[in-house]
Design a protein around this motif. Structure first.
Motif, short mmCIF file in Angstrom:
data_model
loop_
_atom_site.label_atom_id
_atom_site.label_comp_id
_atom_site.label_asym_id
_atom_site.label_seq_id
_atom_site.Cartn_x
_atom_site.Cartn_y
_atom_site.Cartn_z
N ASP A 1 -9.66 -1.89 5.69
CA ASP A 1 -9.54 -1.84 4.21
C ASP A 1 -9.22 -3.35 3.85
N GLU A 2 -10.33 -3.72 3.09
CA GLU A 2 -10.13 -5.14 2.46
C GLU A 2 -9.56 -5.17 1.15
N GLU B 1 -14.63 -1.20 -4.32
CA GLU B 1 -13.45 -0.37 -4.41
C GLU B 1 -13.60 1.04 -5.23
N LYS C 1 -16.47 6.04 1.26
CA LYS C 1 -17.19 4.92 1.56
C LYS C 1 -18.65 4.87 1.63
N GLN D 1 -16.61 2.63 8.41
CA GLN D 1 -15.47 3.45 8.25
C GLN D 1 -16.01 4.86 7.85
N SER E 1 -1.69 -2.92 6.03
CA SER E 1 -3.28 -3.25 6.08
C SER E 1 -3.72 -4.31 5.13
N ASP F 1 -12.04 7.78 3.83
CA ASP F 1 -12.94 6.90 4.70
C ASP F 1 -14.36 7.82 4.17
N ASN G 1 -7.22 2.60 7.92
CA ASN G 1 -6.89 1.57 6.75
C ASN G 1 -6.80 0.17 7.29
N ASN H 1 0.84 -1.16 -0.06
CA ASN H 1 0.18 0.20 -0.12
C ASN H 1 0.67 1.22 0.06
#
Length: 750
Positions: free
Chosen positions: A169-170, A664, A410, A416, A136, A407, A166, A43
């Motif tokens: 975050d997936e 995403e 989102k 988040q 992450s 965030d 983060n 990342n």
């Protein structure tokens, strides 16, 4: 070129078993390397040469370990009664943080909100910062589950608990919509070919190519510290162009078979003609993607190089594996109707009837021919309508705002986003985007005074909510101040504040943070855009001039590409920034367009636009070289190419649109932008503007100065030399080929 590719196609056809085994061996080798790699996507993000990056580098140098890349979570608490500091709520907060600590072995530290002063002035909101020892991307589901469980413990006790940062975050994975996109591509192939085998070949070979590309990138993720976005972009482009390139070669093979040529001869000619178009189309895509390196943003460079590698591999697969698979498929690559007619009427009679029927369909009922003739009758009207239409769609691009996703972008239902909103409510909208001011006082007689003067200067600027006292490193020569703006990170006021701090302070002061990074990225991308356009468009212009032996055709292609790009950027702004039809793409929150999106879209769309230009116009060029008048060559080009170009465009749109369903935001934006750009370029620019302009230019379209014609290499993309070498002015299918037609049309074993 055409003769060489003819030989490659014939060799792959004859040695199909060895070719297939070779590709499977490569797939197994890189697949094994990928499986043995335990590295995860990185990342990390850098922008060499920018002020924000210099600030990060200085922090790393003077404050070792302070900029560690470990994941971070913010556990945000809100008391329904308005006071999170009473004894009962303090106990609940402690239990929640204890659950976080005990639930994951990767927790490095947790900052107590009451000790760290992380409680809002009115006492309604508090937050705790959780630092992890891993990035992450390396966070497991158990780590996130521990955070979610801890939040549930707090909510059961009566607090509102949300988690941001983060750490939550997936990594993006496959979604149902991506599978639907591939399924639509399969349906389009089946309708186009009328044969399951013919429809399956492009899908099968594209999967092989993409599999090798993704496995290679996965194996290199650790050593090169590649990001997950790199993998997704390579998948997106590799799958789309892999299917399209195979589609063109299979289509040309079927056309050669319909003209009575033996399977091996048909494969060779398909590779020599359509294969030449594939090579140069792929080369333009590779140039456009590799050219992204001029922006000097490592993430953009690695995305461009990885995707260009996937495209180059798709070209190699199309030129070698497709001819081999056609050898295995035999007559099953033809439609069922054609196979039945072939068996019932005899090979020779079938081919003669099929060729005659093809001419009849092309001259009378083919939609592509009717459309071409319509454009030839009204070129000015069609040209004006298309240009004005794309121009109107491009208008929103004038209001484009660039930013970085956080965030706040989102979905409102996510924890988040709710944590982000709670922090903004309790500490102000600027709290989610603090600015970091680094003061390099090395060489100063009184570093403390320098830092205080900087703090006083910054405090007196507009839109400043708070400035923390300076924190010095161990050497005492570098200070860090945190500035909380009054406005949210993506606002113009916060951008003005960053510029004001930079203007009001000296060279020893560096500013970084979310907004500062966004400003620097936008500036770097903007500065690189024109050199990038000159480089990529210039190289592609020369390439197309070599391919088409014309000056005006490449110029028209470049101008049409610019129309496609600005229209697609306008559509992206209208949907993702203005929110028009946002629900159709599953977008819950609008915001600025990703900073890298314009130049990324320019690079990818340019390459894909040149794909369709080469595939469509090369057939017109071929007809013109073989003696047809310019206007008739346009009709011929549409007769043989319009249907397959339209099918290729629908396939590519389906593949790209499949990525719109991902949660995403970066991938969603790229998928939508590419899908809409291909729609505009294939069906408006190439199918309407191109024939209209060629009709108006008439013979001038193929003009090339004699001195330039002698200087440019002749790559023979239209296969004129190939036809002369094979036909000798006549039909290439003799008795030997006719006998071989029967024996080689049946599938063979390895």
């Amino acid at each position: 070129m055409a003769i060489f590719l003819y030989k490659v196609g014939c060799f792959s056809f004859r040695r199909r078993g060895a070719v297939l085994l070779l590709w499977l061996a490569v797939l197994a080798a890189v697949g094994g390397a990928a499986l043995s790699s335990s590295a995860t996507a990185s990342n990390s993000f850098t922008m060499p040469g920018t002020e924000s990056q210099k600030a990060f580098d200085l922090l790393e140098e003077r404050f070792p370990g302070s900029t560690a890349n470990g994941a971070t979570a913010r556990v945000v608490f809100q008391a329904p009664d308005g006071d999170v500091s009473d004894a009962a709520d303090r106990g609940t907060v402690e239990r929640v943080l204890s659950e976080v600590s005990s639930g994951s072995v990767n927790v490095a530290s947790i900052a107590d909100p009451y000790v760290a002063g992380a409680v809002s002035q009115d006492g309604s909101v508090a937050y705790a910062v959780v630092n992890y020892t891993v990035e992450s991307a390396e966070m497991g589901s158990a780590d996130r589950a521990a955070l979610e469980h801890a939040a549930e413990v707090g909510e059961e006790a009566g607090l509102i608990v949300e988690v941001g940062g983060n750490a939550m975050d997936e990594q993006p994975g496959f979604s149902v919509t991506e599978i639907i996109g591939v399924a639509i591509a399969a349906v389009v192939l089946l309708v186009t070919f009328g044969s399951l085998v013919a429809a399956g070949l492009p899908l099968l070979t594209a999967i092989v190519g993409v599999g090798i590309s993704l496995a290679s990138i996965t194996a290199l993720t650790g050593p090169l510290e590649l990001s997950s976005t790199t993998l997704t972009l390579a998948l997106m482009l590799g799958l789309a162009v892999g299917i399209d390139y195979a589609l063109f070669i299979v289509t040309r093979y079927r056309a050669e078979r319909a003209e009575g040529r033996a399977p091996e001869e048909a494969v060779g000619r398909a590779a020599g003609t359509a294969g030449s178009a594939v090579v140069f189309a792929g080369l333009t895509v590779v140039i456009a993607l590799a050219g992204l390196a001029v922006v000097n943003i490592p993430l953009l460079t690695e995305m461009g190089l990885a995707a260009s590698g996937a495209v180059a591999l798709a070209v190699l697969v199309a030129l070698t594996l497709i001819p081999a698979m056609l050898g295995f498929a035999g007559d099953r690559v033809l439609s069922r109707k054609d196979r039945e007619e072939r068996r019932g009427r005899g090979v020779t009679a079938f081919e003669a009837a099929n060729a005659a029927a093809g001419d009849d369909r092309g001259e009378g009922r083919a939609l592509g021919v009717r459309w071409a003739r319509f454009v030839l009758r009204r070129p000015v009207t069609v040209l004006l309508a298309c240009v004005l239409g794309l121009g109107a769609i491009a208008i929103p691009a004038l209001d484009m705002q660039l930013g970085l996703p956080d965030d706040g972008s989102k979905p409102s239902s996510s924890t988040q986003r709710q944590a982000y909103d709670l922090l903004a409510e309790g500490f102000g909208p600027g709290f989610n985007g603090p600015l970091t001011v680094v003061v390099d006082a090395r060489g100063s007689a009184d570093p403390q005074q320098v830092a205080e003067e900087v703090g006083a200067t910054v405090s007196g600027l507009d839109d400043v909510a708070a400035v923390t006292p300076a924190t010095f490193n161990e050497a005492g020569d570098t200070a860090v101040l945190t500035v909380i703006p009054d406005s949210k990170p993506s606002s113009a006021d916060t951008e003005d504040l960053v510029n004001a701090i930079r203007d009001a302070t000296g060279d020893e002061v560096l500013v970084t943070g979310t907004t500062a990074v966004n400003i620097d990225m936008s500036q770097q991308v903007g500065d690189a855009l024109m050199p990038y356009l000159f480089l990529v468009v210039g190289l592609a212009f020369l390439l197309l001039m070599v391919v088409f032996r014309s000056v005006l055709v490449p110029l028209k292609a470049a101008l049409g590409f610019l129309l496609s790009v600005v229209a697609s950027l306008g559509a992206v702004v209208a949907v993702f920034q203005w929110g028009w039809a946002a629900e159709l793409v599953g977008l819950e929150e609008t915001g600025p367009v990703m900073s890298m999106m314009p130049i990324l879209l320019v690079g990818i769309v340019f390459g894909l636009a040149m794909d369709y230009e080469v595939f469509l116009v090369s057939r017109m060029r071929e007809a013109h070289v073989h003696g047809e008048a310019p206007r008739q060559a346009i009709v011929t080009g549409f007769r043989y190419s319009a249907r397959v170009v339209a099918a290729a465009a629908v396939i590519m749109i389906s593949v790209f649109a499949g990525f719109v369903g991902t949660p995403e935001p970066i991938i969603k934006t790229i998928g939508f932008g590419l899908a809409i750009a291909v729609l505009f370029d294939a069906f408006v620019v190439r199918m309407a503007i191109v024939p209209a302009v060629l009709a108006l230019l008439d013979r001038a379209a193929w003009w090339l100065p004699r001195w330039l014609d002698r200087a440019l290499p002749n790559v023979d993309i239209e296969g004129e030399r190939l036809h002369q070498a094979l036909d000798g002015g006549g039909d290439s299918t003799g008795p030997d080929e006719a006998r071989r037609d029967q024996s080689e049309s049946e599938p063979s074993a390895v």
